[in-house]
Structures are given as structure tokens and as C-alpha cells.
Design a protein around this motif. Structure first.
Motif, PDB file in Angstrom:
ATOM      1  N   SER A 130      37.285 -74.377  98.866  1.00 38.89           N
ATOM      2  CA  SER A 130      37.829 -74.308  97.510  1.00 38.89           C
ATOM      3  C   SER A 130      37.726 -75.691  96.882  1.00 38.89           C
ATOM      4  O   SER A 130      37.612 -76.702  97.579  1.00 38.89           O
ATOM      5  N   VAL A 131      37.778 -75.716  95.585  1.00 38.92           N
ATOM      6  CA  VAL A 131      37.671 -76.946  94.828  1.00 38.92           C
ATOM      7  C   VAL A 131      38.783 -76.960  93.795  1.00 38.92           C
ATOM      8  O   VAL A 131      39.048 -75.953  93.145  1.00 38.92           O
ATOM      9  N   THR A 132      39.421 -78.104  93.644  1.00 36.33           N
ATOM     10  CA  THR A 132      40.432 -78.283  92.612  1.00 36.33           C
ATOM     11  C   THR A 132      39.964 -79.385  91.688  1.00 36.33           C
ATOM     12  O   THR A 132      39.531 -80.449  92.151  1.00 36.33           O
ATOM     13  N   THR A 133      40.033 -79.131  90.389  1.00 33.15           N
ATOM     14  CA  THR A 133      39.596 -80.137  89.415  1.00 33.15           C
ATOM     15  C   THR A 133      40.658 -80.309  88.351  1.00 33.15           C
ATOM     16  O   THR A 133      41.464 -79.409  88.094  1.00 33.15           O
ATOM     17  N   ASP A 134      40.666 -81.467  87.716  1.00 32.95           N
ATOM     18  CA  ASP A 134      41.506 -81.746  86.558  1.00 32.95           C
ATOM     19  C   ASP A 134      40.594 -82.198  85.434  1.00 32.95           C
ATOM     20  O   ASP A 134      39.669 -82.970  85.643  1.00 32.95           O
ATOM     21  N   SER A 135      40.871 -81.714  84.228  1.00 32.59           N
ATOM     22  CA  SER A 135      40.102 -82.128  83.045  1.00 32.59           C
ATOM     23  C   SER A 135      41.057 -82.715  82.030  1.00 32.59           C
ATOM     24  O   SER A 135      42.147 -82.198  81.800  1.00 32.59           O
ATOM     25  N   THR A 136      40.616 -83.799  81.421  1.00 32.12           N
ATOM     26  CA  THR A 136      41.390 -84.429  80.374  1.00 32.12           C
ATOM     27  C   THR A 136      40.483 -84.645  79.186  1.00 32.12           C
ATOM     28  O   THR A 136      39.373 -85.151  79.341  1.00 32.12           O
ATOM     29  N   VAL A 137      40.972 -84.264  78.021  1.00 30.54           N
ATOM     30  CA  VAL A 137      40.196 -84.477  76.805  1.00 30.54           C
ATOM     31  C   VAL A 137      40.772 -85.699  76.096  1.00 30.54           C
ATOM     32  O   VAL A 137      41.982 -85.780  75.857  1.00 30.54           O
ATOM     33  N   GLY A 138      39.907 -86.665  75.825  1.00 23.64           N
ATOM     34  CA  GLY A 138      40.343 -87.886  75.154  1.00 23.64           C
ATOM     35  C   GLY A 138      40.585 -87.654  73.676  1.00 23.64           C
ATOM     36  O   GLY A 138      40.322 -86.569  73.149  1.00 23.64           O
ATOM     37  N   PRO A 139      41.088 -88.657  73.006  1.00 27.85           N
ATOM     38  CA  PRO A 139      41.345 -88.526  71.553  1.00 27.85           C
ATOM     39  C   PRO A 139      40.058 -88.278  70.777  1.00 27.85           C
ATOM     40  O   PRO A 139      38.989 -88.775  71.130  1.00 27.85           O
ATOM     41  N   GLN A 140      40.159 -87.462  69.761  1.00 26.66           N
ATOM     42  CA  GLN A 140      39.020 -87.147  68.892  1.00 26.66           C
ATOM     43  C   GLN A 140      38.775 -88.308  67.938  1.00 26.66           C
ATOM     44  O   GLN A 140      39.708 -88.876  67.389  1.00 26.66           O
ATOM     45  N   SER A 141      37.517 -88.702  67.736  1.00 26.24           N
ATOM     46  CA  SER A 141      37.242 -89.781  66.794  1.00 26.24           C
ATOM     47  C   SER A 141      36.730 -89.258  65.492  1.00 26.24           C
ATOM     48  O   SER A 141      36.265 -88.239  65.311  1.00 26.24           O
TER      49      SER A 141
END
Length: 141
Positions: A130-141
Motif C-alpha cells: 500500500s502507499v500513503t501520500t499527502d498533497s498540498t496545494v500552494g497559494p494561487q498566484s
């Protein structure tokens, strides 16, 4: 499901193999529809129009074998024969309850005008991971 409408199907006679009933279904690619298989040659893709038979376990509904080949020769691009025969079996994974039906062997034959290849593949020692991932979206420019 993506390619279901790209094939015609026909129910064939049942057969008994290893004491189990197998439903046989023939399939044939419908001309001018998408195909899941292609030959990549010199940077160009050539769709493979396949026809064959699928064997389905009558009790569980699991696919136990699929044999397919070119519906007609593609000698214009140097391919005379393409044939595959894939066998499936129930593969248990500890802690998952029911087994998964996965390929256990595949035989692939390819003939060109000058050569013949036969590749035999055996699939063993499947492992669960199994694989666990985290995603983070940075501020929009």
C-alpha cells in the motif's frame, strides 16, 4: 468497460476443465472502434484488431483464461502473427478474505517476415503493498 463496445461477443459451448465448468465467450474487434492494443513501430501506432476466446469459471464468474490473436495479418507493417494466451488463477493474500484472480502465466507469439519470438511469462510470489501520500496545494498566484 472503456472498450466493451469495441468488441462483438458470442456465447460458445461450455467445456469442463480440471473438473470445473467453463463458459466460453468469443470476442472480435469491431472495425473503426478504439482498441486496447497497438503496435508501436518507428514512432507510429498501429491498432491491433484482435479476436479470441475468454474462459470464465461458471461458478464464480472469474476469468480463468484469455486467448487472442490478430484477426488478420499485418504484413504491410511486417507483422504476420501476434498471439497471446493468458492463464489466471485465484491468488490468496493473507488478511484479505477472498483471493484475487490474477495472471499466473502468459505465452506471447510474434512472427515477422524474418523472425519468430515466443515469450513465456510466469507470475508468482505476488505481494500486497500500500502507499500513503499527502498533497498540498500552494497559494494561487
Amino acid at each position: 468497460p472503456q472498450y466493451q463496445r469495441s468488441f462483438e461477443y458470442a456465447l460458445l459451448d461450455e467445456e469442463v476443465a480440471q473438473g470445473k465448468r467453463r463458459t466460453r465467450i468469443s470476442f472480435r474487434h469491431v472495425r473503426n472502434t478504439p482498441t486496447p492494443s497497438a503496435l508501436l513501430l518507428r514512432g507510429r501506432e498501429y491498432p491491433l484488431r484482435l479476436a479470441g476466446v475468454a474462459w470464465i469459471d461458471a461458478q464464480s464468474g472469474a476469468v480463468v483464461r484469455v486467448a487472442a490473436e490478430l484477426e488478420s495479418s499485418m504484413e504491410d507493417v511486417g507483422l504476420r502473427v501476434f498471439r497471446s494466451d493468458v492463464q489466471y488463477a485465484a491468488v490468496p493474500f493473507p488478511g484479505l478474505g477472498q483471493p484475487y484472480w490474477l495472471p499466473v502465466s502468459a505465452a506471447i507469439d510474434v512472427e515477422t517476415l524474418r523472425q519468430h519470438w515466443r515469450n513465456l511469462h510466469r507470475f508468482t510470489a505476488y505481494k500486497r503493498f500500500s502507499v500513503t501520500t499527502d498533497s498540498t496545494v500552494g497559494p494561487q498566484s
